[in-house]
Design an enzyme around this catalytic site. Sequence first.
Site, PDB file in Angstrom:
ATOM      1  N   CYS A  25      53.935  46.208   9.907  1.00 24.23           N
ATOM      2  CA  CYS A  25      52.760  47.064   9.742  1.00 24.23           C
ATOM      3  C   CYS A  25      51.552  46.385  10.367  1.00 24.23           C
ATOM      4  O   CYS A  25      51.624  45.236  10.830  1.00 24.23           O
ATOM      5  CB  CYS A  25      52.499  47.363   8.266  1.00 24.23           C
ATOM      6  SG  CYS A  25      52.073  45.889   7.305  1.00 24.23           S
ATOM      7  N   CYS A  28      50.651  43.001   9.023  1.00 21.49           N
ATOM      8  CA  CYS A  28      51.364  41.863   9.607  1.00 21.49           C
ATOM      9  C   CYS A  28      50.666  41.388  10.872  1.00 21.49           C
ATOM     10  O   CYS A  28      50.576  40.180  11.130  1.00 21.49           O
ATOM     11  CB  CYS A  28      52.807  42.256   9.922  1.00 21.49           C
ATOM     12  SG  CYS A  28      53.778  42.772   8.490  1.00 21.49           S
ATOM     13  N   ASP A 469      32.775  48.415  48.098  1.00 18.23           N
ATOM     14  CA  ASP A 469      32.605  47.632  49.309  1.00 18.23           C
ATOM     15  C   ASP A 469      32.914  48.557  50.496  1.00 18.23           C
ATOM     16  O   ASP A 469      33.601  49.571  50.322  1.00 18.23           O
ATOM     17  CB  ASP A 469      33.554  46.439  49.286  1.00 18.23           C
ATOM     18  CG  ASP A 469      33.573  45.688  50.603  1.00 18.23           C
ATOM     19  OD1 ASP A 469      32.483  45.308  51.075  1.00 18.23           O
ATOM     20  OD2 ASP A 469      34.665  45.494  51.160  1.00 18.23           O
ATOM     21  N   ASP A 686      38.040  44.424  48.246  1.00 20.60           N
ATOM     22  CA  ASP A 686      39.326  43.921  48.728  1.00 20.60           C
ATOM     23  C   ASP A 686      39.253  42.537  49.347  1.00 20.60           C
ATOM     24  O   ASP A 686      40.282  41.961  49.682  1.00 20.60           O
ATOM     25  CB  ASP A 686      39.909  44.881  49.772  1.00 20.60           C
ATOM     26  CG  ASP A 686      39.225  44.727  51.129  1.00 20.60           C
ATOM     27  OD1 ASP A 686      37.977  44.650  51.137  1.00 20.60           O
ATOM     28  OD2 ASP A 686      39.920  44.670  52.143  1.00 20.60           O
ATOM     29  N   ASP A 690      34.123  39.788  47.927  1.00 15.35           N
ATOM     30  CA  ASP A 690      33.980  40.724  46.809  1.00 15.35           C
ATOM     31  C   ASP A 690      34.354  40.090  45.479  1.00 15.35           C
ATOM     32  O   ASP A 690      34.091  40.673  44.423  1.00 15.35           O
ATOM     33  CB  ASP A 690      34.866  41.965  47.028  1.00 15.35           C
ATOM     34  CG  ASP A 690      34.507  42.730  48.281  1.00 15.35           C
ATOM     35  OD1 ASP A 690      33.300  42.832  48.572  1.00 15.35           O
ATOM     36  OD2 ASP A 690      35.420  43.215  48.973  1.00 15.35           O
TER      37      ASP A 690
END
Length: 797
Positions: A25, A28, A469, A686, A690
Amino acid sequence: MSNSSIPVSNPSMKSILLDIEGMKCGGCVQAVEQQLITLPGVRQVSVNFLNRMAWIELDPEVLQTNQDLSIQSSNIIASLSEIGFTARPRYDEASSIDNLLPRVQKNWWQQWRQLIMALSLLILSVIGHLANQLPDSLLSTLWFHATLASLALLGPGREILVRGLQAVLVKRPSMDTLVSLGVSSAYIASMVAWIWPQVGWQCFFNEPVMLLGFVLLGHFLEERARFRTGYALNQMTLLQPQNALLILNSGATRSVPVISLVAGDQVQILAGDRIPVDGTVRNGTSAVDVSSLTGEPLPIEAKPKTKLFAGSLNLEATLIIEVEKAGSTTNLARIVRLVERAQARKAPIQSLADRVAGRFSIAVLILAITTFIFWWRLGVYIWPYVMISAPSVHTHGIHKALGSGAETPFALALQLAIAVLVVACPCALGLATPTVITVAAGLAASRGWLFRGGDVIETASQIKHIVFDKTGTLTLGKPMVSSVELVPDNKVENSELKGAVFYRPTEILSMAASLEQQSRHPIAHAILHESQRLGLSLSVPSHYRIEVGSGVEGFLDQYQGLCRVGRPEWLISTGIRISPNVMDRLSCLRDHGASILAVSLNESLLGLITIEDQVRQDAVQALNKLRYMGMSMGILSGDGQRAVENLGCYLNFTSFELGWELLPQEKLEHILLHHQHIGPVAMVGDGINDAPALAAADLGIAIGTGTQIAQDTADLVILGNKLIDIPLVLNFSRRTMNKVRQNLIWAFGYNLIALPLAAGFLLPYNGVLLSPPWAALLMAFSSITVVLNALTLDTPK
């Protein structure tokens, strides 16, 4: 398919994954997290109740060697053992990605055996009640029912009783505590009534049997549904074959385990086979389906020097692949581990449910005790008619069905207290969020969207502003030929033909490609790529000469003259005349940020080749979808002002939404400023420049064709190169969080309604009484409901 590798966790942070047995549960979960966070060297803990997994981030300063990591893992496992939970590392160096399935199947078999035993005892108990119609029937005797109840507690119920007791001993009561108290109280009360009849109680030995049967049935159905939530991830683990055809020095092939392969081995992949390793094609040409890894619907053409990844499907012909990575080091294995970490890291919205579930069992115990005392000593005297209106059943001796009627205040109080214990369901609270997060992470991975955690999914659902970008993100990031323009008087005098020859654009491009085929310059690659796309034939130049930084020249027999390709200014310096109209056209093209090459033959200018970084094909569609979703957007780029403004104009950005000539630090400052004034900000990039902005943004999104450092610092990686996936994945995150909210509303609402009903709130008014067996069924139903609701989640098309 991108040749970039799949992202992994930041190497500066040490983390481990543990499989934990014994959690039943949300309480826990809270107990495990509280135990782990107090250990030295543990920085952060996140426990997933659904797949019984814990993600633990360790302090890298404490872990200097792999031995330190091993010692720390052992300490963590021992600490969990002290509070009654068994843990094991999810992976070690020698394990493969599909070890999870045998463990799941073993767990299923254990639960299936317990369920069969419990239901068998339940059926015998029902038969015993039916046998009451037969005089002096052995099956209707009290000792028979007492034996069934004892077998139920010692057999399928023993594990629940032990775990419930362990939870009490460490002062962290759980769902097992509630169920074991309900079962054992009914059993003990029945034994007392049987051994000392003078107490005047009824025996209800059938209650422990019925309760355990229904609880275990609920657990089994819940486990089955839970396995389905991880279906996408389980399917990914099956993508990597366990054996491969190794090519020996003699040329013969032998089937060997994949984990025995090393870099440099060559394997044979037959048509229709899954690729078992990461490697490079050495021989053969075939179509390869990579949709299982990137979501790309169309197969790619695999030929020599093509990079292929484990899990891809060879469709047409035999391929020979040189192994680069195998077993647990492949990109597929790394994707699976990344998805598992995403499923383990909980969303912030789950914290509320976990905090409630952690205290829930104690509150239910108090409510059950209060209910028992109230109805035993007060309730039946305040509303004496409840005993008269309480439903009764046909009896045999002193054996009563507790769930069907009560004739004494004690029996009624005991029935309602047991109902409270059993109907309470912290399981639904604990499952509400992780079920959805697990399903979402698996589905997203099957589409090539890799979230780093449930917290990332929640953050993605809150994004209102996105910064892009330019180069490599909104554009392809590499120069390509956008046009070949003829100039006025595009002709060359030919003495053999006694007249002028006019040249077509394809012939001008062929001249340029013939001269550039020995160059490594990116612009030369763009010209060669376009000529190959058009299927043009190339000539070998003679008297070839490179003018560094300006262009190339050479004699082409096919065109009977000296050809030049290069900067227009260089051609002018060699004596080529360029008219004022052509110069005006050059200026116009350069204003749009394009690079221009001029092509001449002998002394005549033939045409202009425009080289540009092309906008991604789906950029306009993706941005329009984002605007439709209510997103505000901007562009931050290190490129020049003119190039950024031209792109912004094409993509319908206003001037104040653009930033140009920005250094990585300046991009980072812009992101922080946007966050301060607008709210949660996503950054899409990418490249290396960046990385700081991706790390600083609320949601860093890396396109899968980008650099490794960009992917490592991003929160969300989109494999492949489709921008249209960005609005799709953001919409998917919103739908995911809607499912989470639906589950939390159900889990809280269920307990708010079921607990007062079980405590007899409506009994004085209309005689509604919730029996323990019905309470057990409702408890199981609540957990299964949130899991089934999570399974209705799907990815947008």
